[in-house]
Motif scaffolding. Structure first.
Motif, PDB file in Angstrom:
ATOM      1  N   PHE A  95     -83.681  -9.002  56.521  1.00 15.57           N
ATOM      2  CA  PHE A  95     -82.590  -9.753  55.907  1.00 15.57           C
ATOM      3  C   PHE A  95     -81.939  -8.799  54.917  1.00 15.57           C
ATOM      4  O   PHE A  95     -82.556  -8.367  53.954  1.00 15.57           O
ATOM      5  CB  PHE A  95     -83.222 -10.979  55.264  1.00 15.57           C
TER       6      PHE A  95
ATOM      7  N   ARG B 228     -87.955 -11.279  55.841  1.00 10.47           N
ATOM      8  CA  ARG B 228     -88.065 -12.620  56.429  1.00 10.47           C
ATOM      9  C   ARG B 228     -86.657 -13.161  56.553  1.00 10.47           C
ATOM     10  O   ARG B 228     -85.699 -12.498  56.155  1.00 10.47           O
ATOM     11  CB  ARG B 228     -88.862 -13.485  55.456  1.00 10.47           C
TER      12      ARG B 228
ATOM     13  N   ASP C 126     -74.676 -17.484  51.246  1.00 12.09           N
ATOM     14  CA  ASP C 126     -75.553 -18.395  50.510  1.00 12.09           C
ATOM     15  C   ASP C 126     -74.853 -18.795  49.207  1.00 12.09           C
ATOM     16  O   ASP C 126     -74.015 -18.044  48.708  1.00 12.09           O
ATOM     17  CB  ASP C 126     -76.851 -17.611  50.228  1.00 12.09           C
TER      18      ASP C 126
ATOM     19  N   ASP D 155     -83.372 -18.573  53.117  1.00 12.00           N
ATOM     20  CA  ASP D 155     -83.400 -20.025  53.015  1.00 12.00           C
ATOM     21  C   ASP D 155     -82.417 -20.401  51.920  1.00 12.00           C
ATOM     22  O   ASP D 155     -82.616 -19.976  50.783  1.00 12.00           O
ATOM     23  CB  ASP D 155     -84.826 -20.462  52.658  1.00 12.00           C
ATOM     24  N   PRO D 156     -81.306 -21.061  52.169  1.00 10.43           N
ATOM     25  CA  PRO D 156     -81.027 -21.933  53.311  1.00 10.43           C
ATOM     26  C   PRO D 156     -80.211 -21.297  54.449  1.00 10.43           C
ATOM     27  O   PRO D 156     -79.756 -22.022  55.338  1.00 10.43           O
ATOM     28  CB  PRO D 156     -80.185 -23.034  52.676  1.00 10.43           C
ATOM     29  N   GLU D 157     -80.048 -19.970  54.467  1.00  8.56           N
ATOM     30  CA  GLU D 157     -79.222 -19.395  55.535  1.00  8.56           C
ATOM     31  C   GLU D 157     -79.749 -19.753  56.930  1.00  8.56           C
ATOM     32  O   GLU D 157     -78.975 -20.023  57.857  1.00  8.56           O
ATOM     33  CB  GLU D 157     -79.168 -17.870  55.419  1.00  8.56           C
TER      34      GLU D 157
HETATM   35  N1  GLY Z   1     -81.197 -17.388  50.323  1.00  8.23           N
HETATM   36  C1  GLY Z   1     -81.771 -16.250  49.740  1.00  8.23           C
HETATM   37  C2  GLY Z   1     -83.172 -16.011  50.097  1.00  8.23           C
HETATM   38  O1  GLY Z   1     -83.711 -16.617  50.993  1.00  8.23           O
HETATM   39  O2  GLY Z   1     -83.774 -15.135  49.497  1.00  8.23           O
END
Ligand code: GLY
Ligand code: AMP
Length: 458
Positions: A303, A321, A246, A324-326
């Motif tokens: 995650f 969860r 990220d 985002d944006p991964e």
């Molecule tokens: N990209 C890091 C998060 O979703 O926490």
């Protein structure tokens, strides 16, 4: 033999027997799936799920992009009564929870404790499992109990503030202070100077991040390079989803303020098979064993925010969860039917589903509103969306205006993901499309993936 499978079936009772249907001719499968959330992550999840056999995806509340892959439903993720009614009225067989807040607030417990909702599968941990993200102090204690490598730390509140100050004096700069609770991604301070760290510790305990920082975790600073590893577990079995890197800062070269994430790359060159094996042996397996020992029934994503310190993985944080944006990069690299994978996860038979990762590289670039991550304007008309080629544009913060045009509706607006045989090729394709999307104030990073071309594979 021909078989029609209606598959909002009840958990356990009439779940699909994956082995039994192998080789049979299945003429119709109907799977109604509800994805909760409204960002780029949820668009990517819905996009992938919608490709599943017989899948009809609903997204609550969704955005202008999710409307292209499923049906948006005007229900807030916090409206449990509304979600229940929708699930029952629409024979929803699977609910996928995108963001952390509803999990920390106990949406899974609500489903498990409701007689009518017990038959609906839900992906995500219950309130106890969600504490891995909801409380940094809890997560650190969990890691300590289960021998999982992480930074040394001390948990502090008003009562032991002096111990906190003393602990800070034993550490070397920079100093890491983390609000215990959820603070919308803003609760971590990294300070260069001891006096400043002591003063910020006082501020945090005094309510800098509201009740989230009534308890603070002081951590040793780990130097290395970060990556995100995603685990999907049914509590017994697990699969490693594609890992990603990220890009958190707003500016090129990792300069400027922290954001929700400005881009992602998957796979990550320094996540070699050897490194990922260490992640499995030292982190994934002990984490799952710990959850079991502590009687936490966990069916969902874990995650792992990891630091690669000279080739060894350390946990920076757990999230319960997807990232985002991964997710916008990761979903494009999952081969096969993702709905199968999630149904199997909820039914406890993840080991029975075929799962493979694409060997291609995905690069995701996030387009954001001018001013983000500080104040920004919404409602800007977006153009160029119809001219994109050889990429997927996942909407993060978009809506329709009264004329039916797509307009900006958030700080992070749209994530463009392209694939290629290399980071360079994927980058090129992504950026060719990024420049076609226009709206007033548009901003994006230009260097997503560039650092990975230079990083040695440690
Ligand atoms: N990209 C890091 C998060 O979703 O926490
Ligand atoms: P978190 O919310 O825990 O992910 O922390 C936010 C960011 O702070 C992480 O993505 C890291 O970049 C950084 N960070 C957190 N903890 C540490 C640590 N112990 N050492 C170095 N950097 C850290």
């Amino acid at each position: 033999m021909e078989q029609i499978i209606m598959y909002p079936g009840e958990v356990g009772k009439d779940a699909v027997d994956w082995k039994a249907i192998q080789g049979q001719h299945v003429t119709a499968v109907v799977r109604n799936i509800l994805v909760l959330g409204s960002g780029g992550r949820e668009h990517a999840l819905a996009w992938k799920l919608a490709q599943g056999e017989g899948a009809h995806v609903f997204i609550a509340p969704g955005n202008a992009g999710t409307a292209e892959v499923g049906t948006n439903v005007n229900i807030k993720v916090s409206d449990l009564g509304g979600i229940k009614k929708f699930c029952l009225d629409n024979e929803i067989g699977l609910v996928v929870v995108g963001p952390e807040q509803p999990l920390v607030d106990g949406i899974v417990d609500y489903f498990k404790n409701d007689e009518q909702l017990q038959k609906v599968r839900i992906i995500g941990p219950d309130r106890r499992g969600a504490q891995l993200e909801g409380s940094k102090a809890y997560a650190k204690e969990f890691m300590a109990r289960n021998g999982i490598p992480t930074a040394r730390c001390l948990t502090v509140n008003q009562a032991n503030l002096k111990d906190g100050e003393a602990f800070l004096r034993t550490l070397q700069a920079p100093y890491v202070l983390k609000a215990d609770g959820l603070a919308a991604g803003k609760g971590v301070l990294i300070l260069e100077n001891l006096d400043e760290a002591i003063s910020e510790l006082g501020n945090m305990l005094g309510g800098k991040f509201g009740t989230a920082s009534a308890t603070v975790v002081i951590e040793e600073f780990l130097s290395g390079i970060e990556c995100s590893v995603f685990v999907l577990t049914d509590g017994e079995h697990y699969v490693l989803l594609p890992e990603a890197k990220d890009y958190k800062r707003i500016g090129d070269g990792d300069k400027g303020l922290n954001t929700g994430g400005m881009g992602a790359v998957s796979p990550v060159p320094f996540c070699t098979p050897d490194f990922l094996q260490k992640v499995e042996d030292r982190i994934v397996k002990p984490t799952l064993k710990g959850l079991k020992t502590e009687n936490i029934d966990y069916k969902g994503f874990i995650f792992l925010g990891l630091m690669n310190c000279g080739g060894d993985p350390y946990v920076i944080e757990y999230n319960v969860r997807m990232g985002d944006p991964e997710t916008e990069a990761v979903m494009t690299r999952i081969e096969g039917d993702f709905a199968d994978l999630l149904y199997a996860c909820a039914d406890g038979c993840l080991d029975q589903v075929h799962y493979a990762k694409s060997p291609l590289t995905a690069v995701t670039v996030m387009l954001v509103s001018g001013g983000y991550p500080e104040a920004y304007q919404k409602g800007k008309v977006m153009t160029g969306l119809n001219s994109l080629k050889d990429c997927v544009a996942f909407h993060a913060g978009t809506a329709f205006n009264a004329e039916g045009q797509v307009v900006t509706a958030g700080g992070r607006v749209i994530a463009v993901t392209a694939q290629g045989n290399s980071i360079l090729e994927a980058r090129e394709k992504a950026y060719e499309n990024v420049v076609k999307i226009q709206f007033e104030g548009e901003n994006h990073r230009h260097d997503i993936g560039l650092d990975l071309l230079l990083t040695p594979h440690s």
